[in-house]
Design a protein around this motif. Structure first.
Motif, PDB file in Angstrom:
ATOM      1  N   THR A  59      30.073  57.973  33.178  1.00 53.47           N
ATOM      2  CA  THR A  59      31.136  57.703  34.794  1.00 53.47           C
ATOM      3  C   THR A  59      30.642  55.894  34.589  1.00 53.47           C
ATOM      4  N   ILE A  60      31.285  55.912  35.626  1.00 54.86           N
ATOM      5  CA  ILE A  60      31.398  54.537  36.341  1.00 54.86           C
ATOM      6  C   ILE A  60      31.328  54.528  37.013  1.00 54.86           C
ATOM      7  N   VAL A  61      29.872  53.302  38.012  1.00 49.92           N
ATOM      8  CA  VAL A  61      29.618  53.691  38.460  1.00 49.92           C
ATOM      9  C   VAL A  61      30.118  51.765  39.751  1.00 49.92           C
ATOM     10  N   ALA A  62      30.667  52.123  40.745  1.00 51.46           N
ATOM     11  CA  ALA A  62      31.284  50.734  41.376  1.00 51.46           C
ATOM     12  C   ALA A  62      30.454  51.196  42.321  1.00 51.46           C
ATOM     13  N   SER A  63      30.356  49.691  43.366  1.00 48.97           N
ATOM     14  CA  SER A  63      29.802  49.688  44.434  1.00 48.97           C
ATOM     15  C   SER A  63      30.031  49.582  45.619  1.00 48.97           C
ATOM     16  N   VAL A  64      31.237  49.138  45.631  1.00 54.17           N
ATOM     17  CA  VAL A  64      32.277  49.822  47.309  1.00 54.17           C
ATOM     18  C   VAL A  64      32.662  51.015  46.990  1.00 54.17           C
ATOM     19  N   LYS A  65      33.729  51.346  47.864  1.00 54.58           N
ATOM     20  CA  LYS A  65      34.519  52.424  47.268  1.00 54.58           C
ATOM     21  C   LYS A  65      35.563  51.646  47.122  1.00 54.58           C
ATOM     22  N   PRO A  66      36.208  50.403  47.822  1.00 52.38           N
ATOM     23  CA  PRO A  66      38.326  50.150  47.754  1.00 52.38           C
ATOM     24  C   PRO A  66      37.472  49.953  45.497  1.00 52.38           C
ATOM     25  N   ILE A  67      36.693  49.168  45.017  1.00 52.38           N
ATOM     26  CA  ILE A  67      36.574  48.834  43.997  1.00 52.38           C
ATOM     27  C   ILE A  67      36.905  49.901  43.230  1.00 52.38           C
ATOM     28  N   GLY A  68      35.981  51.411  43.474  1.00 50.99           N
ATOM     29  CA  GLY A  68      35.915  52.622  42.783  1.00 50.99           C
ATOM     30  C   GLY A  68      37.881  53.630  42.823  1.00 50.99           C
ATOM     31  N   PHE A  69      38.342  53.365  44.113  1.00 49.84           N
ATOM     32  CA  PHE A  69      39.701  53.323  44.048  1.00 49.84           C
ATOM     33  C   PHE A  69      40.247  52.577  42.464  1.00 49.84           C
ATOM     34  N   ILE A  70      40.051  51.558  42.256  1.00 53.22           N
ATOM     35  CA  ILE A  70      40.890  50.936  41.423  1.00 53.22           C
ATOM     36  C   ILE A  70      40.283  51.719  39.737  1.00 53.22           C
TER      37      ILE A  70
ATOM     38  N   ALA B  90      37.103  54.585  54.047  1.00 51.91           N
ATOM     39  CA  ALA B  90      36.224  55.294  54.249  1.00 51.91           C
ATOM     40  C   ALA B  90      37.031  56.950  54.222  1.00 51.91           C
ATOM     41  N   SER B  91      37.777  57.139  54.656  1.00 50.26           N
ATOM     42  CA  SER B  91      38.470  58.562  54.644  1.00 50.26           C
ATOM     43  C   SER B  91      38.931  58.911  53.886  1.00 50.26           C
ATOM     44  N   ILE B  92      39.260  58.001  52.814  1.00 45.67           N
ATOM     45  CA  ILE B  92      40.077  57.872  51.134  1.00 45.67           C
ATOM     46  C   ILE B  92      39.268  58.053  50.534  1.00 45.67           C
ATOM     47  N   THR B  93      39.712  59.492  49.299  1.00 45.86           N
ATOM     48  CA  THR B  93      39.101  60.153  47.907  1.00 45.86           C
ATOM     49  C   THR B  93      39.677  59.425  47.122  1.00 45.86           C
ATOM     50  N   LEU B  94      38.612  59.310  46.632  1.00 44.92           N
ATOM     51  CA  LEU B  94      38.505  58.457  44.818  1.00 44.92           C
ATOM     52  C   LEU B  94      39.332  59.514  44.257  1.00 44.92           C
ATOM     53  N   SER B  95      40.788  59.228  43.543  1.00 46.61           N
ATOM     54  CA  SER B  95      41.287  59.645  43.174  1.00 46.61           C
ATOM     55  C   SER B  95      42.601  59.002  42.213  1.00 46.61           C
ATOM     56  N   LYS B  96      43.370  59.038  41.571  1.00 42.58           N
ATOM     57  CA  LYS B  96      44.834  58.608  41.057  1.00 42.58           C
ATOM     58  C   LYS B  96      45.527  57.101  41.495  1.00 42.58           C
ATOM     59  N   ASP B  97      45.399  57.765  43.549  1.00 41.85           N
ATOM     60  CA  ASP B  97      46.244  56.879  44.244  1.00 41.85           C
ATOM     61  C   ASP B  97      45.166  56.256  44.952  1.00 41.85           C
ATOM     62  N   SER B  98      44.029  56.471  44.644  1.00 42.06           N
ATOM     63  CA  SER B  98      43.109  55.977  45.916  1.00 42.06           C
ATOM     64  C   SER B  98      44.026  54.628  46.741  1.00 42.06           C
ATOM     65  N   TYR B  99      43.615  53.417  45.616  1.00 41.61           N
ATOM     66  CA  TYR B  99      43.535  52.148  46.133  1.00 41.61           C
ATOM     67  C   TYR B  99      45.247  51.326  46.468  1.00 41.61           C
TER      68      TYR B  99
ATOM     69  N   TYR C 171      50.305  52.815  35.238  1.00 41.95           N
ATOM     70  CA  TYR C 171      50.753  53.686  36.310  1.00 41.95           C
ATOM     71  C   TYR C 171      50.263  52.753  37.609  1.00 41.95           C
ATOM     72  N   PHE C 172      48.780  52.312  37.061  1.00 40.61           N
ATOM     73  CA  PHE C 172      48.312  51.656  38.191  1.00 40.61           C
ATOM     74  C   PHE C 172      49.406  50.188  38.617  1.00 40.61           C
ATOM     75  N   GLN C 173      49.368  49.313  37.373  1.00 41.06           N
ATOM     76  CA  GLN C 173      50.657  48.525  37.874  1.00 41.06           C
ATOM     77  C   GLN C 173      51.973  48.613  38.757  1.00 41.06           C
ATOM     78  N   SER C 174      52.255  49.889  38.199  1.00 42.95           N
ATOM     79  CA  SER C 174      53.650  50.296  38.719  1.00 42.95           C
ATOM     80  C   SER C 174      53.776  50.769  40.245  1.00 42.95           C
ATOM     81  N   THR C 175      52.886  51.795  40.540  1.00 44.24           N
ATOM     82  CA  THR C 175      51.970  52.298  41.287  1.00 44.24           C
ATOM     83  C   THR C 175      52.230  51.097  42.441  1.00 44.24           C
TER      84      THR C 175
END
Length: 324
Positions: A28-39, A297-306, A193-197
């Motif tokens: 796994t990747i462990v991110a400190s906070v959720k927005p970094i986890g989004f990326i 906080a209300s956003i779930t980790l996913s491919k599009d979460s950031y 995908y990240f860059q284009s979206t």
């Protein structure tokens, strides 16, 4: 006997394959906070899992690692965090040798330079706070045990910048590519995908927020500088540097006067701020109230979460500006 031995060998080989697959699934990747986890979730999609240390509702400024957090950090394939000036709770754990060689410290990524905290607003509100009989502004800035300021010279909410987010994504991609070269095709596709979206969302948000570039407003704490500068918004100021300290009555009065004098149309709280604080400022005025969530906080980790995180922030600004 030979037949039985071969049979046992096949069973053992099958168990070994299952065990290896299980280990791979746990990587796994462990991110400190959720927005970094989004990326990270976009780049790691279909390759490995992502978890977030900071629980929903907890503060990055005062969180203390639990034993389970330490274990997760030690077992992680990759740890991604901003740096000690933001997540002071990570500093000791990250010094562990196994973690030290498998982490991305965002404030050390080439090309990532933290912007200085807003100078004018910081000075203006600071001068108001120093002489109103409450704690001095210096005491409202969180410090760790070494006396280092979490919110000192630099604004470390780096995930608020789409430009920095791109650099974070590239750094995660490069690190995972070193660790999992067999997944190069998938990792390359995820980065594209990240860059284009992000490009599409960035264009949409620019257009959405363009009509509000000259609208004055106040935010609860100074977490949004990168987002605001990127999209051309013009905040009047902020309530506090340290979100752990709720503004007192005298501070709220001065903030209220500042907002009225500068004809601000919105005040933005965060989920943890008491509703009475907002009411005390906006009572008897036409100033509207809104909520901004700097951690998604209300956003779930996913491919599009950031991208969802940026769009949600844009919608939260727009909703208050328009009076929806």
């Amino acid at each position: 006997m030979l037949h039985i031995s071969l049979h046992k060998i096949f069973i053992l080989a099958g168990m070994l394959i299952i065990g290896l697959a299980s280990l791979s699934a746990q990587a796994t990747i462990v991110a400190s906070v959720k927005p970094i986890g989004f990326i990270a979730a976009t780049i790691a999609d279909g390759v490995t899992s992502v978890s977030v240390l900071l629980p929903d509702g907890a503060s990055v400024h005062s969180y203390a690692l639990r034993p389970s957090d330490i274990k997760n950090l030690k077992n992680a394939e990759l740890v991604v965090w901003v740096g000690p000036d933001m997540e002071a709770f990570m500093s000791k754990a990250i010094s562990n040798v196994s973690i030290l060689h498998n982490n991305i410290q965002i404030d050390q990524i080439p090309g990532v330079q933290a912007l200085l905290l807003r100078g004018v607003e910081h000075a203006e509100l600071g001068s108001l706070y120093r002489h109103i009989g409450e704690k001095k502004i210096e005491n409202s800035v969180s410090t760790d045990r070494q006396g280092r300021h979490y919110h000192g010279e630099y604004n470390m909410h780096l995930w608020m910048s789409p430009d920095i987010a791109k650099k974070i994504a590239i750094a995660i991609h490069a690190k995972l590519l070193q660790q999992m070269p067999i997944s190069q095709d998938k990792l390359d596709a995820n980065l594209r995908y990240f860059q284009s979206t992000l490009f599409v969302a960035n264009d949409k948000i620019h257009k959405q927020l363009a009509p509000f570039k000259d609208k004055g407003y106040l935010v609860f704490h100074d977490a949004y500088t990168y987002f605001e500068k990127h999209y051309g918004l013009s905040p009047t100021g902020y309530f506090t540097i340290n979100p752990e300290i709720q503004p007192g009555a005298k501070r709220l009065h001065h903030i209220r006067m500042k907002l009225i004098e500068q004809k601000g149309i919105c005040i933005f709280a965060e989920p943890q701020l008491r509703p009475t604080v907002m009411q005390a400022i906006s009572r008897g005025t036409d100033v509207r109230s809104g909520i901004l969530d700097p951690l998604g906080a209300s956003i779930t980790l996913s491919k599009d979460s950031y991208v969802q995180f940026l769009v949600q922030l844009s919608d939260q600004y727009t909703s208050c500006f328009k009076g929806d």
